[in-house]
Write a protein that holds these residues in place. Structure first.
Motif, PDB file in Angstrom:
ATOM      1  N   ALA A  12      -1.297  -0.332  -3.507  1.00  0.00           N
ATOM      2  CA  ALA A  12      -2.253  -1.440  -3.614  1.00  0.00           C
ATOM      3  C   ALA A  12      -3.127  -1.532  -2.372  1.00  0.00           C
ATOM      4  CB  ALA A  12      -1.493  -2.756  -3.805  1.00  0.00           C
ATOM      5  N   ASN A  13      -4.248  -2.200  -2.520  1.00  0.00           N
ATOM      6  CA  ASN A  13      -5.105  -2.528  -1.379  1.00  0.00           C
ATOM      7  C   ASN A  13      -4.726  -3.937  -0.963  1.00  0.00           C
ATOM      8  OD1 ASN A  13      -7.101  -2.833   0.532  1.00  0.00           O
ATOM      9  ND2 ASN A  13      -8.717  -3.185  -0.958  1.00  0.00           N
ATOM     10  N   SER A  56       2.118 -11.254  -6.263  1.00  0.00           N
ATOM     11  CA  SER A  56       0.861 -11.344  -5.534  1.00  0.00           C
ATOM     12  C   SER A  56       1.061 -12.165  -4.279  1.00  0.00           C
ATOM     13  CB  SER A  56      -0.230 -11.960  -6.407  1.00  0.00           C
ATOM     14  OG  SER A  56       0.186 -13.225  -6.859  1.00  0.00           O
ATOM     15  N   SER A 101       0.826  -1.205   0.000  1.00  0.00           N
ATOM     16  CA  SER A 101       0.000   0.000   0.000  1.00  0.00           C
ATOM     17  C   SER A 101       0.865   1.263   0.000  1.00  0.00           C
ATOM     18  CB  SER A 101      -0.945   0.011   1.201  1.00  0.00           C
ATOM     19  OG  SER A 101      -0.225  -0.020   2.408  1.00  0.00           O
ATOM     20  N   ARG A 132     -12.671  -4.276   2.684  1.00  0.00           N
ATOM     21  CA  ARG A 132     -12.703  -2.820   2.656  1.00  0.00           C
ATOM     22  C   ARG A 132     -13.567  -2.353   3.808  1.00  0.00           C
ATOM     23  NH1 ARG A 132     -11.170   0.296  -1.809  1.00  0.00           N
ATOM     24  NH2 ARG A 132     -10.301  -0.978  -3.446  1.00  0.00           N
ATOM     25  N   HIS A 142      -7.900  -7.844   2.544  1.00  0.00           N
ATOM     26  CA  HIS A 142      -8.971  -8.563   1.864  1.00  0.00           C
ATOM     27  C   HIS A 142     -10.319  -7.879   1.997  1.00  0.00           C
ATOM     28  CE1 HIS A 142      -6.717 -12.043   0.624  1.00  0.00           C
ATOM     29  NE2 HIS A 142      -6.145 -12.070   1.815  1.00  0.00           N
ATOM     30  N   GLU A 151      -4.649  -5.227  -6.108  1.00  0.00           N
ATOM     31  CA  GLU A 151      -4.401  -5.984  -4.880  1.00  0.00           C
ATOM     32  C   GLU A 151      -3.073  -6.732  -4.902  1.00  0.00           C
ATOM     33  OE1 GLU A 151      -7.830  -8.436  -4.175  1.00  0.00           O
ATOM     34  OE2 GLU A 151      -9.044  -6.717  -3.593  1.00  0.00           O
TER      35      GLU A 151
END
Length: 178
Positions: free
Chosen positions: A105-106, A165, A31, A111, A109, A145
């Motif tokens: 990135a988020n 990832s 992030s 929000r 998992h 992600e």
């Protein structure tokens, strides 16, 4: 004789190098946002690994960043001005310095509706500051992600962004209710 040296730019750090030093600047980002600056005509390169857009609880405009001593890049609003100063590029001719933006990135998992994901906030602030500084943005690889690694090869005068990832989560069968 020069040798290649890999410099890992860790969270909240800045690094500057030149082509003569034959360094590779590298930041591994989730992030966090990485801001890479390439001043090819001077063979001077910089990389900031920023954790947050700005200090909490302050209503600070992007262009009003406060200079602090040290090599901190915790906040985007402070990292870009510091990076330009370290590169001695505050008065660089327009269009000479290229910018690369990666990360944001988020990595969670889920929000939350309480606030926007920090990666999105980091990216928005970095884009605003780069536009305010009138830097030529040549590559943006943000969001999603997956993590990224931003690399600047000072000897070869180029950059690269690699994606990675997180491992796939083990999925287990949940009993169905009728």
């Amino acid at each position: 004789m020069s040798y290649q040296r890999d410099v890992q730019v860790r969270m909240c750090e800045l690094a500057v190098s030149s082509g003569e030093e034959a360094k590779i600047l590298r930041a591994t980002l989730g992030s966090c946002v990485g801001i890479g600056l390439l001043w090819r005509s001077r063979a001077t390169y910089g990389l900031a690994h920023c954790l947050l857009p700005g200090p909490a609880g302050t209503a600070r405009a992007a262009g009003a960043a406060v200079q602090q001593a040290g090599n901190g890049a915790k906040y985007v609003v402070e990292a870009l001005p510091k990076l330009l100063a370290m590169m001695r590029a505050n008065d660089a001719p327009a269009g000479e310095i290229e910018a690369v933006l990666a990360g944001g990135a988020n990595m969670m998992h889920h929000r939350t509706s309480l606030h926007e994901p920090i990666g999105d906030l980091n990216v928005r602030m970095a884009k605003q500051l780069l536009a305010d500084a009138r830097l030529k943005v040549v590559h943006v690889d943000v969001g999603g992600e997956c993590g990224r690694q931003l690399t600047i090869d000072c000897a070869q005068h180029h950059y690269a962004v690699r994606h990675f990832s997180r491992p796939a989560q083990q999925q287990r069968a949940m009993p169905r209710s009728s």
